[in-house]
Design a protein around this motif. Structure first.
Motif, PDB file in Angstrom:
ATOM      1  N   LEU A 116      41.986  54.101 -78.127  1.00  0.00           N
ATOM      2  CA  LEU A 116      43.171  53.253 -78.175  1.00  0.00           C
ATOM      3  C   LEU A 116      42.769  51.809 -77.908  1.00  0.00           C
ATOM      4  N   PRO A 117      43.445  50.844 -78.529  1.00  0.00           N
ATOM      5  CA  PRO A 117      43.089  49.437 -78.296  1.00  0.00           C
ATOM      6  C   PRO A 117      43.373  49.026 -76.859  1.00  0.00           C
ATOM      7  N   ALA A 118      42.610  48.050 -76.382  1.00  0.00           N
ATOM      8  CA  ALA A 118      42.814  47.548 -75.027  1.00  0.00           C
ATOM      9  C   ALA A 118      44.099  46.715 -74.983  1.00  0.00           C
ATOM     10  N   PRO A 119      44.749  46.640 -73.807  1.00  0.00           N
ATOM     11  CA  PRO A 119      45.972  45.827 -73.704  1.00  0.00           C
ATOM     12  C   PRO A 119      45.765  44.381 -74.150  1.00  0.00           C
ATOM     13  N   GLU A 120      44.595  43.799 -73.863  1.00  0.00           N
ATOM     14  CA  GLU A 120      44.342  42.417 -74.256  1.00  0.00           C
ATOM     15  C   GLU A 120      44.357  42.268 -75.785  1.00  0.00           C
ATOM     16  N   GLU A 121      43.786  43.258 -76.472  1.00  0.00           N
ATOM     17  CA  GLU A 121      43.758  43.211 -77.935  1.00  0.00           C
ATOM     18  C   GLU A 121      45.168  43.344 -78.502  1.00  0.00           C
ATOM     19  N   VAL A 122      45.964  44.243 -77.930  1.00  0.00           N
ATOM     20  CA  VAL A 122      47.335  44.426 -78.405  1.00  0.00           C
ATOM     21  C   VAL A 122      48.156  43.171 -78.134  1.00  0.00           C
ATOM     22  N   THR A 123      47.979  42.564 -76.976  1.00  0.00           N
ATOM     23  CA  THR A 123      48.697  41.325 -76.658  1.00  0.00           C
ATOM     24  C   THR A 123      48.397  40.247 -77.682  1.00  0.00           C
ATOM     25  N   LYS A 124      47.136  40.133 -78.068  1.00  0.00           N
ATOM     26  CA  LYS A 124      46.738  39.127 -79.051  1.00  0.00           C
ATOM     27  C   LYS A 124      47.430  39.366 -80.385  1.00  0.00           C
ATOM     28  N   ARG A 125      47.490  40.636 -80.807  1.00  0.00           N
ATOM     29  CA  ARG A 125      48.115  40.940 -82.094  1.00  0.00           C
ATOM     30  C   ARG A 125      49.624  40.721 -82.053  1.00  0.00           C
ATOM     31  N   LEU A 126      50.251  41.076 -80.944  1.00  0.00           N
ATOM     32  CA  LEU A 126      51.695  40.923 -80.842  1.00  0.00           C
ATOM     33  C   LEU A 126      52.103  39.454 -80.787  1.00  0.00           C
ATOM     34  N   ASP A 127      51.270  38.612 -80.216  1.00  0.00           N
ATOM     35  CA  ASP A 127      51.641  37.213 -80.035  1.00  0.00           C
ATOM     36  C   ASP A 127      51.318  36.341 -81.233  1.00  0.00           C
ATOM     37  N   ILE A 128      50.681  36.914 -82.255  1.00  0.00           N
ATOM     38  CA  ILE A 128      50.418  36.133 -83.459  1.00  0.00           C
ATOM     39  C   ILE A 128      51.750  35.702 -84.063  1.00  0.00           C
ATOM     40  N   GLY A 129      51.950  34.416 -84.167  1.00  0.00           N
ATOM     41  CA  GLY A 129      53.144  33.889 -84.823  1.00  0.00           C
ATOM     42  C   GLY A 129      54.359  33.788 -83.927  1.00  0.00           C
ATOM     43  N   ARG A 130      54.305  34.229 -82.668  1.00  0.00           N
ATOM     44  CA  ARG A 130      55.495  34.147 -81.812  1.00  0.00           C
ATOM     45  C   ARG A 130      55.778  32.710 -81.395  1.00  0.00           C
ATOM     46  N   ASP A 131      54.748  31.970 -81.097  1.00  0.00           N
ATOM     47  CA  ASP A 131      54.902  30.573 -80.706  1.00  0.00           C
ATOM     48  C   ASP A 131      54.871  29.719 -81.964  1.00  0.00           C
ATOM     49  N   PRO A 132      55.930  28.948 -82.239  1.00  0.00           N
ATOM     50  CA  PRO A 132      55.941  28.130 -83.452  1.00  0.00           C
ATOM     51  C   PRO A 132      54.744  27.206 -83.539  1.00  0.00           C
ATOM     52  N   ASP A 133      54.205  26.788 -82.395  1.00  0.00           N
ATOM     53  CA  ASP A 133      53.041  25.907 -82.415  1.00  0.00           C
ATOM     54  C   ASP A 133      51.739  26.689 -82.312  1.00  0.00           C
ATOM     55  N   GLY A 134      51.826  28.024 -82.212  1.00  0.00           N
ATOM     56  CA  GLY A 134      50.620  28.842 -82.057  1.00  0.00           C
ATOM     57  C   GLY A 134      50.290  29.587 -83.336  1.00  0.00           C
ATOM     58  N   MET A 135      50.250  28.893 -84.450  1.00  0.00           N
ATOM     59  CA  MET A 135      49.923  29.503 -85.734  1.00  0.00           C
ATOM     60  C   MET A 135      48.540  30.154 -85.669  1.00  0.00           C
ATOM     61  N   PRO A 136      48.396  31.400 -86.131  1.00  0.00           N
ATOM     62  CA  PRO A 136      47.086  32.063 -86.077  1.00  0.00           C
ATOM     63  C   PRO A 136      46.078  31.392 -86.988  1.00  0.00           C
ATOM     64  N   THR A 137      44.818  31.554 -86.638  1.00  0.00           N
ATOM     65  CA  THR A 137      43.766  31.111 -87.550  1.00  0.00           C
ATOM     66  C   THR A 137      43.621  32.126 -88.686  1.00  0.00           C
ATOM     67  N   VAL A 138      42.898  31.741 -89.711  1.00  0.00           N
ATOM     68  CA  VAL A 138      42.644  32.667 -90.810  1.00  0.00           C
ATOM     69  C   VAL A 138      41.913  33.903 -90.298  1.00  0.00           C
ATOM     70  N   ALA A 139      40.978  33.715 -89.378  1.00  0.00           N
ATOM     71  CA  ALA A 139      40.232  34.856 -88.827  1.00  0.00           C
ATOM     72  C   ALA A 139      41.160  35.816 -88.098  1.00  0.00           C
ATOM     73  N   ASP A 140      42.082  35.265 -87.275  1.00  0.00           N
ATOM     74  CA  ASP A 140      43.019  36.120 -86.541  1.00  0.00           C
ATOM     75  C   ASP A 140      43.915  36.888 -87.508  1.00  0.00           C
TER      76      ASP A 140
END
Length: 502
Positions: A116-140
């Motif tokens: 199962l993925p680690a909580p840190e990894e899941v947090t990163k995926r869930l937060d992609i795009g949540r912050d209008p100023d936190g646009m993901p990188t192409v890699a993310d």
């Protein structure tokens, strides 16, 4: 029995075993009386620990209970259940869509038999795009996109991940997703072209050291570049469909990969090795096309020469029935019915780098039932007798894989060795050069010469579209028609003609 309950998940740990009730021939599972001691405590030597949890419902509203076993103790089972609960809580804190995504991640990991993925990894995926100023990188975004793909075949998944790892992330990954431009992508393909130029120059160098620096490096064809662009375009199209923030704003509204100009990458023309082309090749050592196809009589010469080789059944099935190399290497006896004279293509032994592993056929159309002609059926019968002799000779060292063609100890044959042996046999037979994959075209050539339609050839080869079949064989048909016409004319007996009197 321990329980774990949160707002969105209910779970418990328990013990079960594999004992069978002799009266019903069914497993007792959690009802086995040996699981507990007379005093009601759990037996330390019988059964294994498991956990059960109810994951968040799927997007379509269906339930997805999760049961996992095989833990040595209750502590380990409880820790695994706590891990699941912690991941679900991350989704609960963010909203219904994110909660469903967490359930998807857990379910996909279990299906793939991965941790199962680690909580840190899941947090990163869930937060992609949540912050209008936190646009993901192409890699993310690429990482999130490929990990979220559900209905994707193994070979396609490996291809996408290879594209992302080798070129897309190193060259484009540092850009913000909404700042990626056509020019950025074009420069990546320029770097591919420059790499090709360096390889070509190094190969032409008179310095052995320079030549050695590119040994084993392959040029990137126009078709390969097209595939890289297709992967990037698919990922960016998904970003257009994705939403962020409470206002459900698309991550991007424009796909720059769709507007990058590349060479067409069209399939090279498939041509027959006619006598004239063979003579030209003997004089210049140049192939008229990268995809060359033997005439039926040349196929016969090769198979006659290869008869008795350990890999002969593979070459025979490729030439007669159009199997791909991986399909022939992965063919099993339980999918081969010699009485009904048919075989089912349900698996393939494919080469990834040097490693060979079993996977599904190349496409949906590749999974097919192929009829066996009398010659192919007899070839397989002879080979099965020979394999039985090898099994007896190997004794305890025999590996029972169930494959039609194996090494002398029963283990799978590496696809690369089949290719190497093919080139050696073809050269020894004095035949003009073709690739092993082009031997598969022989089945189509023979079928077309016998009057089969392109639709029938499509089904035989397992092409996903008749367009692929037509593009490949359109250039063969005229030569084949002329060759058939000459053969037909030769059947008409004629007297030697004298010079006319006029």
């Amino acid at each position: 029995m321990a329980r774990h309950t949160s707002k969105r998940i209910k779970g418990r740990t328990y013990k079960r075993c594999a004992c069978v009730d002799p009266a019903t021939d069914k497993r007792l599972g959690t009802k086995c009386p040996t699981l507990k001691r007379p005093n009601g405590t759990w037996s330390a030597t019988h059964g294994s620990w498991c956990y059960q949890a109810e994951l968040p419902r799927r997007a379509d509203g269906t339930r997805r209970p999760l049961r996992v076993g095989g833990f040595p103790g209750q502590t380990e089972a409880q820790a695994a259940l706590d891990h699941v609960a912690a991941l679900v809580q991350l989704g609960e804190e963010r909203g219904p869509a994110e909660l469903t995504l967490v359930g998807d991640l857990i379910e996909n990991a279990r299906r793939a038999n991965e941790p199962l993925p680690a909580p840190e990894e899941v947090t990163k995926r869930l937060d992609i795009g949540r912050d209008p100023d936190g646009m993901p990188t192409v890699a993310d975004w690429l990482e999130n996109w490929i990990d979220s793909r559900k209905k994707i075949r193994g070979a396609t998944d490996r291809s996408y991940r290879g594209h992302i790892r080798l070129w897309l992330t190193p060259h484009l990954g540092h850009y913000r997703l909404d700042e990626l431009t056509i020019d950025h992508i074009s420069r990546m393909f320029d770097a591919m072209a420059e790499r090709n130029d360096r390889i070509i120059e190094a190969r032409a160098s008179s310095d052995p050291t320079v030549q050695a620096s590119v040994r084993g490096m392959r040029l990137m064809s126009a078709a390969t570049m097209q595939r890289y662009r297709a992967t990037l375009r698919a990922a960016l199209n998904a970003a257009i469909r994705a939403k962020r923030g409470r206002k459900a704003i698309p991550l991007i509204t424009f796909n720059p990969a769709s507007y990058v100009e590349l060479p067409s990458g069209k399939r090279p023309k498939a041509l027959l090795w006619t006598p004239a082309r063979v003579r030209r090749w003997e004089e210049t050592n140049e192939k008229p096309s990268r995809v060359m196809v033997w005439l039926p009589e040349q196929v016969g010469e090769f198979l006659d020469h290869a008869y008795g080789h350990p890999y002969y059944p593979i070459y025979h099935l490729i030439a007669y029935r159009g199997l791909r190399r991986g399909e022939a290497c992965g063919l099993s006896w339980w999918e081969t019915d010699l009485e009904a004279q048919e075989m089912t293509i349900s698996a393939a032994l494919v080469q990834i780098g040097w490693k060979a592993e079993f996977g599904e056929p190349k496409s949906e159309a590749s999974g097919r039932i192929v009829a066996l002609d009398n010659a192919s059926t007899e070839t397989l019968r002879e080979h099965r007798q020979h394999q039985n002799q090898l099994r007896r000779a190997a004794g305890d060292a025999w590996q029972e894989t169930g494959l039609v063609v194996t090494n002398p100890d029963g283990s799978p044959v590496h696809p690369a060795k089949v290719t190497d042996a093919f080139y050696e046999l073809a050269e020894a037979a004095g035949l003009p050069p073709i690739r092993l994959h082009d031997l598969r075209h022989a089945a189509a050539t023979i079928a077309l010469a016998a009057g089969a339609s392109l639709k029938e050839v499509q089904a035989l080869l397992g092409h996903s579209s008749i367009t692929i079949t037509a593009d490949t064989y359109t250039h063969i048909l005229p030569d084949l028609a002329r060759d058939t016409a000459e053969a037909t004319a030769a059947l008409v007996p004629r007297k030697p003609r004298q010079q006319p009197a006029f």
